[in-house]
Design a protein around this motif. Structure first.
Motif, mmCIF file in Angstrom:
data_model
loop_
_atom_site.group_PDB
_atom_site.id
_atom_site.type_symbol
_atom_site.label_atom_id
_atom_site.label_comp_id
_atom_site.label_asym_id
_atom_site.label_seq_id
_atom_site.Cartn_x
_atom_site.Cartn_y
_atom_site.Cartn_z
ATOM 1 N N ILE A 1 0.867 -1.181 0.000
ATOM 2 C CA ILE A 1 0.000 0.000 0.000
ATOM 3 C C ILE A 1 0.900 1.225 0.000
ATOM 4 N N GLY A 2 0.701 2.089 -1.009
ATOM 5 C CA GLY A 2 1.582 3.248 -1.196
ATOM 6 C C GLY A 2 2.444 2.993 -2.419
ATOM 7 N N ALA A 3 2.789 4.092 -3.110
ATOM 8 C CA ALA A 3 3.582 3.923 -4.335
ATOM 9 C C ALA A 3 4.591 5.056 -4.483
ATOM 10 N N VAL B 1 0.247 -3.321 -6.117
ATOM 11 C CA VAL B 1 0.450 -2.043 -5.442
ATOM 12 C C VAL B 1 -0.885 -1.305 -5.420
ATOM 13 N N ILE B 2 -1.274 -0.817 -4.234
ATOM 14 C CA ILE B 2 -2.519 -0.048 -4.093
ATOM 15 C C ILE B 2 -2.127 1.347 -3.623
ATOM 16 N N ALA B 3 -2.450 2.369 -4.416
ATOM 17 C CA ALA B 3 -2.081 3.734 -4.010
ATOM 18 C C ALA B 3 -2.881 4.774 -4.776
ATOM 19 N N ILE B 4 -3.006 5.952 -4.159
ATOM 20 C CA ILE B 4 -3.699 7.075 -4.825
ATOM 21 C C ILE B 4 -2.747 7.711 -5.842
ATOM 22 N N GLN C 1 -4.947 1.920 -8.787
ATOM 23 C CA GLN C 1 -4.869 3.315 -8.366
ATOM 24 C C GLN C 1 -6.173 3.699 -7.671
ATOM 25 N N LYS C 2 -6.146 3.724 -6.352
ATOM 26 C CA LYS C 2 -7.354 3.978 -5.554
ATOM 27 C C LYS C 2 -6.986 4.220 -4.100
ATOM 28 N N ALA C 3 -7.952 4.705 -3.333
ATOM 29 C CA ALA C 3 -7.745 4.812 -1.885
ATOM 30 C C ALA C 3 -7.884 3.409 -1.279
ATOM 31 N N TYR C 4 -7.037 3.120 -0.305
ATOM 32 C CA TYR C 4 -7.030 1.792 0.328
ATOM 33 C C TYR C 4 -8.348 1.459 1.037
ATOM 34 N N ASP C 5 -8.785 0.226 0.904
ATOM 35 C CA ASP C 5 -9.776 -0.316 1.846
ATOM 36 C C ASP C 5 -9.434 -1.778 2.126
ATOM 37 N N ALA D 1 2.872 -1.932 4.385
ATOM 38 C CA ALA D 1 2.209 -0.630 4.467
ATOM 39 C C ALA D 1 3.263 0.454 4.289
ATOM 40 N N ALA D 2 3.179 1.156 3.141
ATOM 41 C CA ALA D 2 4.233 2.129 2.797
ATOM 42 C C ALA D 2 3.623 3.475 2.425
ATOM 43 N N THR D 3 2.518 3.832 3.090
ATOM 44 C CA THR D 3 1.919 5.130 2.780
ATOM 45 C C THR D 3 2.569 6.209 3.659
ATOM 46 N N ASN D 4 2.244 7.462 3.347
ATOM 47 C CA ASN D 4 2.745 8.565 4.183
ATOM 48 C C ASN D 4 1.708 8.964 5.233
ATOM 49 N N THR E 1 -1.566 7.092 10.455
ATOM 50 C CA THR E 1 -2.776 6.503 11.052
ATOM 51 C C THR E 1 -3.247 5.330 10.205
ATOM 52 N N LEU E 2 -3.191 5.515 8.872
ATOM 53 C CA LEU E 2 -3.605 4.437 7.967
ATOM 54 C C LEU E 2 -2.640 3.240 8.096
ATOM 55 N N ASN E 3 -1.355 3.523 8.123
ATOM 56 C CA ASN E 3 -0.374 2.430 8.269
ATOM 57 C C ASN E 3 -0.669 1.618 9.535
ATOM 58 N N VAL F 1 5.432 -2.476 8.299
ATOM 59 C CA VAL F 1 5.094 -1.060 8.165
ATOM 60 C C VAL F 1 6.417 -0.333 8.014
ATOM 61 N N VAL F 2 6.612 0.292 6.869
ATOM 62 C CA VAL F 2 7.940 0.846 6.592
ATOM 63 C C VAL F 2 8.335 1.808 7.695
ATOM 64 N N ASP F 3 9.448 1.523 8.281
ATOM 65 C CA ASP F 3 10.039 2.439 9.237
ATOM 66 C C ASP F 3 9.226 2.693 10.511
ATOM 67 N N VAL F 4 8.323 1.781 10.865
ATOM 68 C CA VAL F 4 7.728 1.842 12.222
ATOM 69 C C VAL F 4 7.807 0.428 12.784
HETATM 70 N N1 NAD Z 1 11.483 8.508 1.526
HETATM 71 C C1 NAD Z 1 12.286 8.079 2.447
HETATM 72 O O1 NAD Z 1 13.486 7.840 2.223
HETATM 73 C C2 NAD Z 1 11.769 7.823 3.850
HETATM 74 C C3 NAD Z 1 12.678 7.612 4.870
HETATM 75 C C4 NAD Z 1 12.203 7.342 6.138
HETATM 76 C C5 NAD Z 1 10.838 7.275 6.353
HETATM 77 N N2 NAD Z 1 9.955 7.493 5.358
HETATM 78 C C6 NAD Z 1 8.509 7.351 5.629
HETATM 79 O O2 NAD Z 1 7.968 6.294 4.836
HETATM 80 C C7 NAD Z 1 6.660 6.644 4.371
HETATM 81 C C8 NAD Z 1 6.550 6.594 2.853
HETATM 82 O O3 NAD Z 1 7.520 7.451 2.267
HETATM 83 P P1 NAD Z 1 7.517 7.858 0.723
HETATM 84 O O4 NAD Z 1 8.644 8.799 0.513
HETATM 85 O O5 NAD Z 1 7.458 6.647 -0.130
HETATM 86 O O6 NAD Z 1 6.139 8.673 0.648
HETATM 87 P P2 NAD Z 1 5.403 9.295 -0.613
HETATM 88 O O7 NAD Z 1 4.704 10.525 -0.117
HETATM 89 O O8 NAD Z 1 6.302 9.416 -1.796
HETATM 90 O O9 NAD Z 1 4.311 8.187 -0.969
HETATM 91 C C9 NAD Z 1 3.214 7.936 -0.167
HETATM 92 C C10 NAD Z 1 2.261 7.007 -0.912
HETATM 93 O O10 NAD Z 1 1.174 6.653 -0.054
HETATM 94 C C11 NAD Z 1 -0.028 6.735 -0.829
HETATM 95 N N3 NAD Z 1 -1.212 6.914 0.038
HETATM 96 C C12 NAD Z 1 -1.421 7.806 1.024
HETATM 97 N N4 NAD Z 1 -2.661 7.644 1.552
HETATM 98 C C13 NAD Z 1 -3.256 6.615 0.869
HETATM 99 C C14 NAD Z 1 -4.523 5.970 0.941
HETATM 100 N N5 NAD Z 1 -5.451 6.343 1.826
HETATM 101 N N6 NAD Z 1 -4.767 4.968 0.093
HETATM 102 C C15 NAD Z 1 -3.853 4.547 -0.818
HETATM 103 N N7 NAD Z 1 -2.628 5.147 -0.926
HETATM 104 C C16 NAD Z 1 -2.334 6.152 -0.100
HETATM 105 C C17 NAD Z 1 0.192 7.913 -1.731
HETATM 106 O O11 NAD Z 1 -0.742 7.914 -2.791
HETATM 107 C C18 NAD Z 1 1.629 7.639 -2.173
HETATM 108 O O12 NAD Z 1 1.661 6.712 -3.237
HETATM 109 C C19 NAD Z 1 6.387 8.028 4.938
HETATM 110 O O13 NAD Z 1 5.653 7.823 6.135
HETATM 111 C C20 NAD Z 1 7.731 8.612 5.245
HETATM 112 O O14 NAD Z 1 7.654 9.525 6.324
HETATM 113 C C21 NAD Z 1 10.391 7.789 4.119
#
Ligand code: NAD
Ligand code: PQ2
Length: 205
Positions: free
Chosen positions: A18-20, A40-43, A62-66, A78-81, A84-86, A102-105
């Protein structure tokens, strides 16, 4: 506290990411290297992830997660930003016994990623159990600098003759000796060994 190293076969396994963004892309690349079936599921979807979809290496929704998106997954990342969702994704997976990262948690992960070196069937995985990913990266580089670059193909070729060795040699102790000799031949040649090498080793026994 240290994590137990467990190696699992993910070839063809349904992995939902989840997240892209950048972080998701890193996980996609790792899971692709181990031949998982990735969705991959992501907006918002990055260009690099779309490219992999066009090459038919992954599926993108390409959609909001459910919850429907992960109910049939064998592994979830779980790789969204949205923290709360993660957290919600992690809680769902734990309740349904789906392994989740969960990336980085770290506290929300039921499994974590190692730094690793891969050569054919050989994988050297390194973890610091979350203490310091950067020390894991450093150890990975130490391994890269010392592991001979032909070990992957050597391991592959040893795998190919293994069944024959098991058939022809009765005891485990003797089989181990044969494999040690075959490895020495491979090391001298800096490459694979063959059935002919096996015949030679068996003749000299
Ligand atoms: N980039 C890094 O090197 C890095 C390093 C440490 C920590 N992080 C953390 O890891 C996480 C991801 O980082 P990133 O750089 O890949 O973020 P990003 O902002 O590039 O990507 C976030 C992705 O999550 C998706 N998303 C958000 N809400 C969604 C939803 N409801 N449904 C579906 N998709 C949804 C977005 O569409 C997007 O594809 C963040 O929490 C960031 O703080 C990132
Ligand atoms: C191995 C690797 C694989 C990968 O990610 O694919 C990996 N992290 C890598 C790099 C890296 N990660 C971070 C930095 C910045 C420096 C720093 O913060 O230290 C760097 C360096 C860089 O980016 O170069 C940030 C970070 N990471 C985690 C947290 C949160 C926390 O500790 O709770 C934070 C803080 C986030 C923040 O501050 O917001 C957590 C985890 N990272 C893990 C793995 C797991 C433990 C593995 C272990 O202990 O060895 C674990 C527990 C869970 C997991 O992600 O699976 C990869 C190396 C790839 C390679 O080169 O091979």
């Amino acid at each position: 506290m240290a994590y137990f190293p467990m190696f699992i076969d993910v070839k063809g396994t349904a992995v939902a990411i989840i997240g892209a963004g950048d972080v998701a892309l890193r996980k996609v690349k790792v899971m692709l290297e181990y031949e998982a079936k990735i969705t991959v599921i992501a907006i918002d979807v990055s260009d690099e992830i779309w490219k992999l979809e066009k090459e038919k290496k992954i599926i993108v929704r390409q959609k909001a997660y459910d919850e429907e998106d992960i109910k049939d997954a064998a592994l979830v990342i779980a790789a969204t930003n949205d923290t709360t969702l993660n957290k919600r994704i992690s809680a769902y997976c734990k309740e349904h016994r789906i392994p989740v990262n969960v990336v980085d948690v770290q506290e929300e992960c039921s499994f974590i990623f190692p730094a690793y070196v891969k050569q054919g069937p050989i994988t050297v995985g390194v973890t610091s159990s979350g203490a310091s990913p950067v020390i894991s990266q450093k150890i990975k580089k130490m391994v890269m600098n010392t592991l001979p670059d032909y070990y992957g193909e050597l391991a592959d070729s040893l795998g190919k003759v293994r069944e024959e060795v098991q058939k022809k040699i009765d005891t485990e102790k003797e089989r181990k000796q044969v494999f040690k000799k075959l490895i020495a031949i491979g090391e001298e040649r800096k490459g694979r060994i063959s059935y002919d090498d096996l015949e030679e080793v068996l003749k000299k026994k």
